[in-house]
Design a protein around this motif. Sequence first.
Motif, PDB file in Angstrom:
ATOM      1  N   MET A   1       0.851  -1.173   0.000  1.00 28.29           N
ATOM      2  CA  MET A   1       0.000   0.000   0.000  1.00 28.29           C
ATOM      3  C   MET A   1       0.891   1.229   0.000  1.00 28.29           C
ATOM      4  O   MET A   1       1.795   1.336   0.815  1.00 28.29           O
ATOM      5  CB  MET A   1      -0.897  -0.008   1.240  1.00 28.29           C
ATOM      6  CG  MET A   1      -1.747   1.234   1.377  1.00 28.29           C
ATOM      7  SD  MET A   1      -2.840   1.228   2.801  1.00 28.29           S
ATOM      8  CE  MET A   1      -4.208   0.323   2.162  1.00 28.29           C
ATOM      9  N   ASN A   2       0.622   2.140  -0.906  1.00 32.54           N
ATOM     10  CA  ASN A   2       1.370   3.394  -0.927  1.00 32.54           C
ATOM     11  C   ASN A   2       0.512   4.506  -0.326  1.00 32.54           C
ATOM     12  O   ASN A   2      -0.609   4.265   0.135  1.00 32.54           O
ATOM     13  CB  ASN A   2       1.849   3.732  -2.346  1.00 32.54           C
ATOM     14  CG  ASN A   2       0.710   3.925  -3.320  1.00 32.54           C
ATOM     15  OD1 ASN A   2      -0.392   4.304  -2.948  1.00 32.54           O
ATOM     16  ND2 ASN A   2       0.962   3.657  -4.593  1.00 32.54           N
ATOM     17  N   LYS A   3       1.037   5.724  -0.338  1.00 34.79           N
ATOM     18  CA  LYS A   3       0.351   6.845   0.307  1.00 34.79           C
ATOM     19  C   LYS A   3      -1.006   7.119  -0.342  1.00 34.79           C
ATOM     20  O   LYS A   3      -1.995   7.352   0.353  1.00 34.79           O
ATOM     21  CB  LYS A   3       1.240   8.085   0.236  1.00 34.79           C
ATOM     22  CG  LYS A   3       0.687   9.284   0.965  1.00 34.79           C
ATOM     23  CD  LYS A   3       1.689  10.419   0.894  1.00 34.79           C
ATOM     24  CE  LYS A   3       1.152  11.699   1.419  1.00 34.79           C
ATOM     25  NZ  LYS A   3       2.099  12.809   1.254  1.00 34.79           N
ATOM     26  N   ALA A   4      -1.074   7.074  -1.667  1.00 34.38           N
ATOM     27  CA  ALA A   4      -2.344   7.333  -2.355  1.00 34.38           C
ATOM     28  C   ALA A   4      -3.381   6.276  -1.998  1.00 34.38           C
ATOM     29  O   ALA A   4      -4.567   6.588  -1.799  1.00 34.38           O
ATOM     30  CB  ALA A   4      -2.123   7.370  -3.870  1.00 34.38           C
ATOM     31  N   GLN A   5      -2.969   5.033  -1.893  1.00 35.50           N
ATOM     32  CA  GLN A   5      -3.889   3.965  -1.523  1.00 35.50           C
ATOM     33  C   GLN A   5      -4.340   4.110  -0.075  1.00 35.50           C
ATOM     34  O   GLN A   5      -5.496   3.819   0.255  1.00 35.50           O
ATOM     35  CB  GLN A   5      -3.237   2.606  -1.746  1.00 35.50           C
ATOM     36  CG  GLN A   5      -3.008   2.296  -3.220  1.00 35.50           C
ATOM     37  CD  GLN A   5      -2.096   1.106  -3.433  1.00 35.50           C
ATOM     38  OE1 GLN A   5      -1.231   0.820  -2.600  1.00 35.50           O
ATOM     39  NE2 GLN A   5      -2.278   0.411  -4.545  1.00 35.50           N
ATOM     40  N   LEU A   6      -3.436   4.559   0.793  1.00 37.06           N
ATOM     41  CA  LEU A   6      -3.799   4.809   2.189  1.00 37.06           C
ATOM     42  C   LEU A   6      -4.836   5.926   2.268  1.00 37.06           C
ATOM     43  O   LEU A   6      -5.835   5.811   2.983  1.00 37.06           O
ATOM     44  CB  LEU A   6      -2.559   5.174   3.012  1.00 37.06           C
ATOM     45  CG  LEU A   6      -2.796   5.528   4.474  1.00 37.06           C
ATOM     46  CD1 LEU A   6      -3.420   4.358   5.227  1.00 37.06           C
ATOM     47  CD2 LEU A   6      -1.491   5.946   5.125  1.00 37.06           C
ATOM     48  N   ILE A   7      -4.619   6.991   1.522  1.00 33.26           N
ATOM     49  CA  ILE A   7      -5.573   8.104   1.497  1.00 33.26           C
ATOM     50  C   ILE A   7      -6.923   7.610   0.995  1.00 33.26           C
ATOM     51  O   ILE A   7      -7.973   7.967   1.541  1.00 33.26           O
ATOM     52  CB  ILE A   7      -5.036   9.271   0.648  1.00 33.26           C
ATOM     53  CG1 ILE A   7      -3.856   9.936   1.366  1.00 33.26           C
ATOM     54  CG2 ILE A   7      -6.131  10.283   0.339  1.00 33.26           C
ATOM     55  CD1 ILE A   7      -3.107  10.953   0.534  1.00 33.26           C
ATOM     56  N   GLN A   8      -6.927   6.779  -0.043  1.00 33.99           N
ATOM     57  CA  GLN A   8      -8.183   6.260  -0.584  1.00 33.99           C
ATOM     58  C   GLN A   8      -8.903   5.381   0.439  1.00 33.99           C
ATOM     59  O   GLN A   8     -10.120   5.460   0.574  1.00 33.99           O
ATOM     60  CB  GLN A   8      -7.930   5.469  -1.872  1.00 33.99           C
ATOM     61  CG  GLN A   8      -9.200   5.035  -2.573  1.00 33.99           C
ATOM     62  CD  GLN A   8     -10.085   6.205  -2.964  1.00 33.99           C
ATOM     63  OE1 GLN A   8      -9.623   7.186  -3.533  1.00 33.99           O
ATOM     64  NE2 GLN A   8     -11.361   6.117  -2.633  1.00 33.99           N
ATOM     65  N   ALA A   9      -8.158   4.568   1.179  1.00 34.01           N
ATOM     66  CA  ALA A   9      -8.773   3.719   2.207  1.00 34.01           C
ATOM     67  C   ALA A   9      -9.406   4.574   3.306  1.00 34.01           C
ATOM     68  O   ALA A   9     -10.512   4.284   3.771  1.00 34.01           O
ATOM     69  CB  ALA A   9      -7.738   2.772   2.801  1.00 34.01           C
ATOM     70  N   VAL A  10      -8.719   5.643   3.708  1.00 33.54           N
ATOM     71  CA  VAL A  10      -9.272   6.545   4.724  1.00 33.54           C
ATOM     72  C   VAL A  10     -10.481   7.284   4.161  1.00 33.54           C
ATOM     73  O   VAL A  10     -11.486   7.469   4.841  1.00 33.54           O
ATOM     74  CB  VAL A  10      -8.197   7.530   5.242  1.00 33.54           C
ATOM     75  CG1 VAL A  10      -8.801   8.562   6.168  1.00 33.54           C
ATOM     76  CG2 VAL A  10      -7.083   6.770   5.941  1.00 33.54           C
ATOM     77  N   ALA A  11     -10.403   7.680   2.893  1.00 31.02           N
ATOM     78  CA  ALA A  11     -11.531   8.371   2.255  1.00 31.02           C
ATOM     79  C   ALA A  11     -12.751   7.457   2.177  1.00 31.02           C
ATOM     80  O   ALA A  11     -13.883   7.912   2.371  1.00 31.02           O
ATOM     81  CB  ALA A  11     -11.136   8.850   0.867  1.00 31.02           C
ATOM     82  N   ASN A  12     -12.534   6.184   1.898  1.00 32.81           N
ATOM     83  CA  ASN A  12     -13.657   5.237   1.853  1.00 32.81           C
ATOM     84  C   ASN A  12     -14.321   5.111   3.224  1.00 32.81           C
ATOM     85  O   ASN A  12     -15.529   4.944   3.317  1.00 32.81           O
ATOM     86  CB  ASN A  12     -13.183   3.863   1.377  1.00 32.81           C
ATOM     87  CG  ASN A  12     -12.782   3.871  -0.085  1.00 32.81           C
ATOM     88  OD1 ASN A  12     -13.139   4.765  -0.840  1.00 32.81           O
ATOM     89  ND2 ASN A  12     -12.014   2.874  -0.480  1.00 32.81           N
ATOM     90  N   ALA A  13     -13.523   5.194   4.280  1.00 32.77           N
ATOM     91  CA  ALA A  13     -14.064   5.077   5.632  1.00 32.77           C
ATOM     92  C   ALA A  13     -14.764   6.358   6.084  1.00 32.77           C
ATOM     93  O   ALA A  13     -15.747   6.304   6.822  1.00 32.77           O
ATOM     94  CB  ALA A  13     -12.962   4.713   6.613  1.00 32.77           C
ATOM     95  N   THR A  14     -14.242   7.507   5.643  1.00 33.39           N
ATOM     96  CA  THR A  14     -14.796   8.783   6.099  1.00 33.39           C
ATOM     97  C   THR A  14     -15.759   9.414   5.113  1.00 33.39           C
ATOM     98  O   THR A  14     -16.571  10.240   5.498  1.00 33.39           O
ATOM     99  CB  THR A  14     -13.677   9.796   6.389  1.00 33.39           C
ATOM    100  OG1 THR A  14     -12.973  10.066   5.173  1.00 33.39           O
ATOM    101  CG2 THR A  14     -12.732   9.278   7.450  1.00 33.39           C
ATOM    102  N   GLY A  15     -15.622   9.080   3.837  1.00 34.65           N
ATOM    103  CA  GLY A  15     -16.513   9.633   2.829  1.00 34.65           C
ATOM    104  C   GLY A  15     -16.040  10.938   2.216  1.00 34.65           C
ATOM    105  O   GLY A  15     -16.734  11.513   1.385  1.00 34.65           O
TER     106      GLY A  15
END
Length: 110
Positions: A1-15
Motif C-alpha cells: 500500500m502506498n500513500k495514495a492507496q492509504l488516502i483512498q482507504a481513509v476516504a472510503n471510511a470517512t466519505g
Amino acid sequence: MNKAQLIQAVANATGNRAQATLAVEAALDAMVRAVAAGEVVSVTGFGSLTPEVRPARIARNPQTGEPIEVAERRVVKFRPGARFQDLVAGRRAMPESGNCIQKAPKAARP
C-alpha cells in the motif's frame, strides 16, 4: 500500500477524500517531525518508531578489503505492536470490519 492507496482507504471510511488527504498527511508529518526531533512515536496496537544513533565504526570495502571509517549516523527503528504481529503471523483472526488493532472492550464487572 502506498500513500495514495492509504488516502483512498481513509476516504472510503470517512466519505471525504479532501479531509482524508489532510488527515493522512498531517499524521505522517507529525510522526516524522517527532522522530526527527528525537522523540519516540508509539501507536498502541500498531507499533513504535524510535530514533537511534549508530556509533562510528570501521567497516571493510567488500571489493578491495581495505578498512573504511563509517561515521556515526541516526536511524529510525520500527517495532510492530503485539496485535499487529499476531495478525500478520495468523495467531489472531482478522476481523471482517472495524478496527483490527483496537483493543476489545473490557467486560463489565459483576
